[in-house]
Design an enzyme around this catalytic site. Structure first.
Site, PDB file in Angstrom:
ATOM      1  N   SER A  68     -69.597  12.205  59.672  1.00 54.68           N
ATOM      2  CA  SER A  68     -69.350  10.768  59.640  1.00 54.68           C
ATOM      3  C   SER A  68     -70.585   9.945  59.250  1.00 54.68           C
ATOM      4  O   SER A  68     -71.157  10.150  58.194  1.00 54.68           O
ATOM      5  CB  SER A  68     -68.795  10.358  61.004  1.00 54.68           C
ATOM      6  OG  SER A  68     -68.444   9.023  61.030  1.00 54.68           O
ATOM      7  N   ASP A 284     -67.936   4.026  56.356  1.00 59.53           N
ATOM      8  CA  ASP A 284     -68.938   4.970  56.847  1.00 59.53           C
ATOM      9  C   ASP A 284     -68.830   6.271  56.037  1.00 59.53           C
ATOM     10  O   ASP A 284     -68.078   6.345  55.060  1.00 59.53           O
ATOM     11  CB  ASP A 284     -68.806   5.201  58.364  1.00 59.53           C
ATOM     12  CG  ASP A 284     -67.573   6.020  58.710  1.00 59.53           C
ATOM     13  OD1 ASP A 284     -66.639   6.055  57.885  1.00 59.53           O
ATOM     14  OD2 ASP A 284     -67.545   6.632  59.791  1.00 59.53           O
ATOM     15  N   ASP A 288     -63.718   6.495  57.716  1.00 58.68           N
ATOM     16  CA  ASP A 288     -62.731   6.127  58.737  1.00 58.68           C
ATOM     17  C   ASP A 288     -63.145   4.879  59.527  1.00 58.68           C
ATOM     18  O   ASP A 288     -62.473   4.491  60.474  1.00 58.68           O
ATOM     19  CB  ASP A 288     -62.401   7.300  59.677  1.00 58.68           C
ATOM     20  CG  ASP A 288     -63.580   7.765  60.507  1.00 58.68           C
ATOM     21  OD1 ASP A 288     -64.716   7.289  60.281  1.00 58.68           O
ATOM     22  OD2 ASP A 288     -63.359   8.622  61.387  1.00 58.68           O
ATOM     23  N   ALA A 379     -64.939  -2.061  68.351  1.00 58.90           N
ATOM     24  CA  ALA A 379     -65.820  -3.057  67.736  1.00 58.90           C
ATOM     25  C   ALA A 379     -66.540  -2.468  66.519  1.00 58.90           C
ATOM     26  O   ALA A 379     -66.807  -3.157  65.539  1.00 58.90           O
ATOM     27  CB  ALA A 379     -66.818  -3.559  68.771  1.00 58.90           C
ATOM     28  N   SER A 505     -73.421   7.550  77.565  1.00 61.89           N
ATOM     29  CA  SER A 505     -72.874   7.798  76.231  1.00 61.89           C
ATOM     30  C   SER A 505     -72.177   9.153  76.208  1.00 61.89           C
ATOM     31  O   SER A 505     -72.584  10.078  76.905  1.00 61.89           O
ATOM     32  CB  SER A 505     -74.000   7.787  75.203  1.00 61.89           C
ATOM     33  OG  SER A 505     -73.587   8.463  74.036  1.00 61.89           O
TER      34      SER A 505
HETATM   35  C1  LIG Z   1     -71.028   1.735  71.872  1.00 59.89           C
HETATM   36  C2  LIG Z   1     -70.481   2.580  70.787  1.00 59.89           C
HETATM   37  O1  LIG Z   1     -70.450   2.153  69.626  1.00 59.89           O
HETATM   38  N1  LIG Z   1     -70.028   3.811  71.123  1.00 59.89           N
HETATM   39  C3  LIG Z   1     -69.494   4.748  70.127  1.00 59.89           C
HETATM   40  C4  LIG Z   1     -70.065   6.133  70.372  1.00 59.89           C
HETATM   41  O2  LIG Z   1     -69.676   6.574  71.659  1.00 59.89           O
HETATM   42  P1  LIG Z   1     -70.665   6.708  72.923  1.00 59.89           P
HETATM   43  O3  LIG Z   1     -69.842   7.466  73.939  1.00 59.89           O
HETATM   44  O4  LIG Z   1     -70.975   5.312  73.341  1.00 59.89           O
HETATM   45  O5  LIG Z   1     -71.903   7.416  72.461  1.00 59.89           O
HETATM   46  O6  LIG Z   1     -69.524   7.046  69.410  1.00 59.89           O
HETATM   47  C5  LIG Z   1     -68.105   7.195  69.497  1.00 59.89           C
HETATM   48  C6  LIG Z   1     -67.686   8.253  68.480  1.00 59.89           C
HETATM   49  O7  LIG Z   1     -68.006   7.884  67.185  1.00 59.89           O
HETATM   50  C7  LIG Z   1     -67.416   5.852  69.259  1.00 59.89           C
HETATM   51  O8  LIG Z   1     -66.035   6.021  69.447  1.00 59.89           O
HETATM   52  C8  LIG Z   1     -67.986   4.801  70.226  1.00 59.89           C
HETATM   53  O9  LIG Z   1     -67.474   3.527  69.933  1.00 59.89           O
HETATM   54 MG   LIG Z   2     -66.502   8.192  60.611  1.00 60.24          MG
END
Ligand SMILES: CC(=O)N[C@H]1[C@@H](OP(=O)(O)O)O[C@H](CO)[C@@H](O)[C@@H]1O
Ligand SMILES: [Mg+2]
Length: 550
Positions: A68, A284, A288, A379, A505
């Site tokens: 991605s 991206d 997607d 977002a 995360s």
């Molecule tokens: C704040 C943020 O943008 N978090 C992202 C990021 O996830 P985290 O769990 O926050 O690392 O990666 C995900 C997969 O691409 C996406 O779904 C999500 O929106």
């Molecule tokens: Mg992607």
């Protein structure tokens, strides 16, 4: 085959040994790490894809090789289930176990355990379609995948270099071919025909859109955009930028949807190309995700992110459902995560039911399935719209009472063809946005003025152990470490329009802090103060306490 082809599996597996000292995890986005350490993972995912298809009685499953928006040297792989949706969550652990088996013997034992645990009938056929993005490591990783598919005896179809959403489309089209639920021709060409045909019908008789500038992130989206552009002709003039798919190091570098969203700025390559007021968007690396933006009359960058896209398209759908006389029978709902800007939630809550779920496309997608029409967008620009089976049936059988109802109904039917309902799709979502802007005769500025974003700040905190952070209420509140949420609450109360939450995360070894407030300086201060609380509770950054943390 009623037994595992053990000697065949062993011979192939020996050719793809797992490197020691690496722990792989099938997370939100499948496996994702440096492309150079993924050979064994790809081989094993090939075997797993075969097993998954056998478990589903030979229905075709998909495998997409992509990382991605990550840097070019990364790569990854994810599985796609037969309706084009992401792999069923309960199988993620099998993927993780398989990938981490240290030796061929251990790997064969895990394969055996998966077969027994999930009651796979090995005499069933296995069918797998696979594709990859433009990354340099893709070709070799695909050949490792192919070894896995051969080892388990799968029938295969190579979709070549393609976007993630097209691969999802193909999976659903193959599995619904010749049925009442046929999703379209099971070819890339079928995808372009379906989307471009629906787009042309939707904008027929309207003022032709001005050309749109598309930043293709130097990725596979460039190839797909070029092809759809040929089908669309002058119904949507496109200016394609960042199309250097074979230039080393170019992929996602200083461009693409993630670059734009994270930096809240224009890709430098567009700086002298974009005229004030001109619409532009970024895909991206696997096409997607979608971000829109424009320069205002003072030349200032204005971003239209996933929340703004949701506001635009959800309101449009709600209006059409009402105009078609279906508002009593067809309920439209919107799904967001806690990262959605508070101003978007407020704007949308006045128009339709809004639900908040945990971060990650799978949570949004599943929640959207509970509505007759479920709209979801993160977002960050990933999202789509799902029409339930009954809704599709209702749209095709409903008798309109007036010409206005008939027009609205037709638009809804065409939207069901335009929208890729399997997964977020930059091309399909862009065409959807263009349809709405054309129907409403909106400029970027008019769209942007639907609501004003609350200033917000996202901060990463490196901690000793992010697993110590546990959340509830769709990740909006911490239950552990004990007492921390109470401190956050006390702080938030001091800020006008303040909102802040903390969660670990799922894709990086950090804890994320989000904060918003009525004015910029306050949003920043709140984020840094909450960051400070988190650091003091669990800090583990070897570089010490970040100096901006208050
Ligand atoms: C704040 C943020 O943008 N978090 C992202 C990021 O996830 P985290 O769990 O926050 O690392 O990666 C995900 C997969 O691409 C996406 O779904 C999500 O929106
Ligand atoms: Mg992607």
């Amino acid at each position: 085959m009623s037994q595992l082809p053990s000697s065949q599996l062993r011979a192939y597996a020996d050719a793809h040994p797992k490197p020691p000292n690496i722990e792989y995890q099938y997370g939100t986005a499948g496996f994702r790490t440096l492309g150079s350490v993924l050979d064994s993972v790809l081989f094993r995912v090939g075997v797993l894809a075969g097993l998954r298809s056998k478990r589903l009685e030979g229905r075709t499953v998909g495998v997409m090789v992509t990382a991605s928006h990550n840097p070019e040297q990364d790569n990854g792989v994810k599985l796609v289930d037969p309706r084009g949706e992401m792999l069923e969550a309960s199988w993620e652990q099998y993927a993780t176990f398989l990938a981490n088996a240290p030796t061929t013997d251990a790997f064969l034992d895990v394969v055996d355990a998966v077969v027994k645990n999930t009651k796979i009938d090995l005499s069933r056929p296995a069918r797998v379609v696979y594709g990859r993005d433009t990354r340099p490591s893709g070709a070799e990783l695909v050949s490792a995948l192919e070894d896995g598919l051969k080892a388990i005896g799968a029938e295969t179809r190579n979709a070549g270099i393609t976007t993630t959403p097209i691969l999802h489309y193909l999976v659903r089209a193959i599995n619904t071919k010749g049925t009442a639920e046929s999703y379209g021709e099971d070819s890339e060409e079928g995808y372009y025909l379906k989307l471009s045909g629906a787009f042309k019908k939707l904008i027929a008789g309207k003022t032709k859109p001005e050309p749109i500038v598309i930043d293709c992130a130097n990725g596979v989206g460039a190839l797909a955009a070029e092809k759809i552009s040929q089908h669309l002709g002058d119904s949507l003039p496109m200016i394609l930028e960042n199309t250097a798919t074979t230039t080393k190091g170019a992929l996602n570098y200083q461009c693409g949807a993630d670059f734009v969203k994270t930096g809240q700025k224009l890709p430098p390559s567009l700086a002298d190309k974009l005229k004030p007021g001109q619409r532009a968007c970024s895909f991206d690396g696997d096409a997607d995700r979608l971000m829109y933006y424009y320069l205002d009359e003072r030349g200032h960058f204005q971003m239209l992110d996933g929340d703004k896209i949701a506001a635009l398209v959800a309101s449009f759908i709600v209006d059409l459902v009402r105009l078609a006389g279906l508002e009593k029978e067809v309920k439209v709902g919107l799904i967001q995560t806690a990262y959605a800007n508070g101003a978007s939630t407020k704007y949308l809550s006045d128009r339709l039911p809004v639900k908040c779920v945990s971060t990650g496309v799978k949570h949004l997608h599943h929640a959207a399935e509970h509505y007759q029409i479920g709209v979801y967008f993160e977002a960050n620009g990933h999202g789509t719209i799902l029409f339930s089976r009954e809704t599709l049936e209702k749209l095709s059988t409903h008798e309109p009472n007036t010409p206005a109802q008939s027009t609205a109904l037709n638009h809804l039917v065409n939207l069901t063809h335009l929208i890729n309902q399997t997964v977020g799709d930059a091309i399909s979502d862009m065409l959807l946005v263009e349809v709405v802007l054309t129907h409403k005769s909106y400029s970027g500025a008019e769209w942007n003025s639907l609501y004003t974003d609350l200033p917000n700040r996202l901060v990463k905190v490196v901690v000793a152990d992010r697993n110590a952070f546990k959340t509830e209420d769709a990740e909006r509140r911490l239950v552990s470490p004990a007492g921390l949420q109470q401190k956050i609450d006390e702080l938030v109360r001091k800020f006008e329009g303040g909102r802040s939450f903390v969660r670990p995360s799922g894709t990086e070894d950090v804890v994320r802090v989000y904060a918003e407030a009525a004015i910029r300086a306050q949003a920043d201060e709140l984020a840094y103060r909450v960051g400070g609380l988190v650091y003091d509770e669990a800090g583990g950054d070897p570089k010490g306490r970040p100096k901006e943390f208050v």
